[in-house]
Design a protein around this motif. Structure first.
Motif, PDB file in Angstrom:
ATOM      1  N   MET A   1       0.828  -1.165   0.000  1.00 10.10           N
ATOM      2  CA  MET A   1       0.000   0.000   0.000  1.00 10.10           C
ATOM      3  C   MET A   1       0.890   1.251   0.000  1.00 10.10           C
ATOM      4  N   LYS A   2       0.653   2.124  -0.942  1.00  6.68           N
ATOM      5  CA  LYS A   2       1.449   3.337  -1.078  1.00  6.68           C
ATOM      6  C   LYS A   2       0.748   4.487  -0.369  1.00  6.68           C
ATOM      7  N   LYS A   3       1.510   5.198   0.435  1.00  2.69           N
ATOM      8  CA  LYS A   3       0.960   6.327   1.185  1.00  2.69           C
ATOM      9  C   LYS A   3       1.002   7.585   0.321  1.00  2.69           C
ATOM     10  N   ASP A   4      -0.082   8.341   0.323  1.00  2.00           N
ATOM     11  CA  ASP A   4      -0.168   9.563  -0.461  1.00  2.00           C
ATOM     12  C   ASP A   4       0.667  10.659   0.202  1.00  2.00           C
ATOM     13  N   THR A   5       1.543  11.265  -0.550  1.00  2.00           N
ATOM     14  CA  THR A   5       2.417  12.312  -0.030  1.00  2.00           C
ATOM     15  C   THR A   5       1.844  13.671  -0.411  1.00  2.00           C
ATOM     16  N   THR A   6       1.785  14.546   0.554  1.00  2.00           N
ATOM     17  CA  THR A   6       1.334  15.912   0.282  1.00  2.00           C
ATOM     18  C   THR A   6       2.491  16.870   0.511  1.00  2.00           C
ATOM     19  N   TYR A   7       2.556  17.863  -0.329  1.00  2.00           N
ATOM     20  CA  TYR A   7       3.604  18.866  -0.235  1.00  2.00           C
ATOM     21  C   TYR A   7       2.977  20.213   0.093  1.00  2.00           C
ATOM     22  N   ILE A   8       3.652  20.946   0.953  1.00  2.00           N
ATOM     23  CA  ILE A   8       3.186  22.284   1.307  1.00  2.00           C
ATOM     24  C   ILE A   8       3.763  23.270   0.302  1.00  2.00           C
ATOM     25  N   ILE A   9       2.903  24.073  -0.273  1.00  2.00           N
ATOM     26  CA  ILE A   9       3.329  25.068  -1.250  1.00  2.00           C
ATOM     27  C   ILE A   9       3.738  26.332  -0.511  1.00  2.00           C
ATOM     28  N   ASN A  10       4.883  26.875  -0.886  1.00  2.00           N
ATOM     29  CA  ASN A  10       5.356  28.105  -0.271  1.00  2.00           C
ATOM     30  C   ASN A  10       4.581  29.278  -0.866  1.00  2.00           C
ATOM     31  N   LYS A  11       3.721  29.877  -0.075  1.00  2.00           N
ATOM     32  CA  LYS A  11       2.919  30.995  -0.568  1.00  2.00           C
ATOM     33  C   LYS A  11       3.540  32.329  -0.186  1.00  2.00           C
ATOM     34  N   GLY A  12       4.757  32.321   0.322  1.00  2.00           N
ATOM     35  CA  GLY A  12       5.409  33.562   0.726  1.00  2.00           C
ATOM     36  C   GLY A  12       6.402  34.073  -0.280  1.00  2.00           C
ATOM     37  N   ILE A  13       6.252  33.674  -1.524  1.00  2.00           N
ATOM     38  CA  ILE A  13       7.182  34.119  -2.555  1.00  2.00           C
ATOM     39  C   ILE A  13       6.951  35.601  -2.825  1.00  2.00           C
ATOM     40  N   ASN A  14       8.035  36.341  -2.952  1.00  2.00           N
ATOM     41  CA  ASN A  14       8.035  37.789  -3.210  1.00  2.00           C
ATOM     42  C   ASN A  14       7.410  38.603  -2.081  1.00  2.00           C
ATOM     43  N   ARG A  15       7.282  38.040  -0.916  1.00  2.00           N
ATOM     44  CA  ARG A  15       6.808  38.803   0.232  1.00  2.00           C
ATOM     45  C   ARG A  15       8.014  39.221   1.058  1.00  2.00           C
ATOM     46  N   SER A  16       7.880  40.329   1.744  1.00  2.00           N
ATOM     47  CA  SER A  16       8.999  40.796   2.553  1.00  2.00           C
ATOM     48  C   SER A  16       9.123  39.934   3.808  1.00  2.00           C
ATOM     49  N   ILE A  17      10.322  39.915   4.354  1.00  2.00           N
ATOM     50  CA  ILE A  17      10.589  39.123   5.543  1.00  2.00           C
ATOM     51  C   ILE A  17       9.923  39.792   6.753  1.00  2.00           C
ATOM     52  N   GLU A  18       9.408  38.969   7.658  1.00  2.00           N
ATOM     53  CA  GLU A  18       8.755  39.494   8.857  1.00  2.00           C
ATOM     54  C   GLU A  18       9.123  38.609  10.036  1.00  2.00           C
ATOM     55  N   PHE A  19       9.462  39.245  11.161  1.00  2.00           N
ATOM     56  CA  PHE A  19       9.838  38.511  12.364  1.00  2.00           C
ATOM     57  C   PHE A  19       9.202  39.187  13.566  1.00  2.00           C
ATOM     58  N   ARG A  20       8.275  38.518  14.180  1.00  2.00           N
ATOM     59  CA  ARG A  20       7.577  39.007  15.377  1.00  2.00           C
ATOM     60  C   ARG A  20       7.000  40.405  15.206  1.00  2.00           C
ATOM     61  N   GLY A  21       6.434  40.669  14.055  1.00  2.00           N
ATOM     62  CA  GLY A  21       5.807  41.959  13.802  1.00  2.00           C
ATOM     63  C   GLY A  21       6.706  42.978  13.140  1.00  2.00           C
ATOM     64  N   LEU A  22       8.010  42.755  13.159  1.00  2.00           N
ATOM     65  CA  LEU A  22       8.927  43.675  12.471  1.00  2.00           C
ATOM     66  C   LEU A  22       8.982  43.305  10.997  1.00  2.00           C
ATOM     67  N   LYS A  23       8.943  44.298  10.159  1.00  2.00           N
ATOM     68  CA  LYS A  23       8.906  44.069   8.729  1.00  2.00           C
ATOM     69  C   LYS A  23      10.194  44.560   8.079  1.00  2.00           C
ATOM     70  N   ALA A  24      10.694  43.782   7.161  1.00  2.00           N
ATOM     71  CA  ALA A  24      11.771  44.128   6.228  1.00  2.00           C
ATOM     72  C   ALA A  24      12.981  44.786   6.886  1.00  2.00           C
ATOM     73  N   GLN A  25      13.236  46.060   6.561  1.00  2.00           N
ATOM     74  CA  GLN A  25      14.469  46.729   6.988  1.00  2.00           C
ATOM     75  C   GLN A  25      14.501  47.036   8.467  1.00  2.00           C
ATOM     76  N   TYR A  26      13.350  46.976   9.147  1.00  2.00           N
ATOM     77  CA  TYR A  26      13.325  47.287  10.574  1.00  2.00           C
ATOM     78  C   TYR A  26      14.038  46.211  11.391  1.00  2.00           C
ATOM     79  N   ILE A  27      14.100  45.003  10.861  1.00  2.00           N
ATOM     80  CA  ILE A  27      14.861  43.937  11.529  1.00  2.00           C
ATOM     81  C   ILE A  27      16.335  44.313  11.555  1.00  2.00           C
ATOM     82  N   TYR A  28      16.828  44.821  10.436  1.00  2.00           N
ATOM     83  CA  TYR A  28      18.231  45.218  10.365  1.00  2.00           C
ATOM     84  C   TYR A  28      18.514  46.438  11.237  1.00  2.00           C
TER      85      TYR A  28
END
Length: 111
Positions: A1-28
């Motif tokens: 019996m073969k198990k069906d494999t699912t892949y998660i699609i990365n929907k964050g392409i071309n989005r700016s980086i964000e970390f705990r509410g800080l966006k883009a250049q504010y992290i730097y």
């Protein structure tokens, strides 16, 4: 019996980086500010400033840095701060008191 494999699609392409509410250049900006505070603490410690005097100053400056950077991130968003700084450099008017600039160009052109 073969198990069906699912892949998660990365929907964050071309989005700016964000970390705990800080966006883009504010992290730097926050990271550079923290490094400057660390270097300032080390310099004060080596200079002989008592730790019980230097530590509260660095902690208060760090708190101010965090509050300020988060406020900028929430107010301007990803590209808003760069747009605001660029808009401040645009002059409100260009004033020439002489017409020599325009006459110079007209004399050089051959009709």
């Amino acid at each position: 019996m073969k198990k069906d494999t699912t892949y998660i699609i990365n929907k964050g392409i071309n989005r700016s980086i964000e970390f705990r509410g800080l966006k883009a250049q504010y992290i730097y900006i926050l990271a550079i500010g923290m490094v400057i505070l660390l270097i300032g603490f080390v310099v004060c410690y080596i200079a002989g400033v008592p730790v019980y005097l230097c530590l509260p100053i660095v902690l208060l400056l760090g708190l101010g840095l965090f509050v300020g950077v988060y406020r900028l991130s929430n107010r301007y968003g990803v590209h808003g701060l760069m747009k605001e700084l660029a808009y401040r450099q645009v002059p409100s008017a260009i004033i020439y008191l002489s017409r020599k600039v325009f006459w110079k160009d007209l004399k050089q052109t051959k009709w």
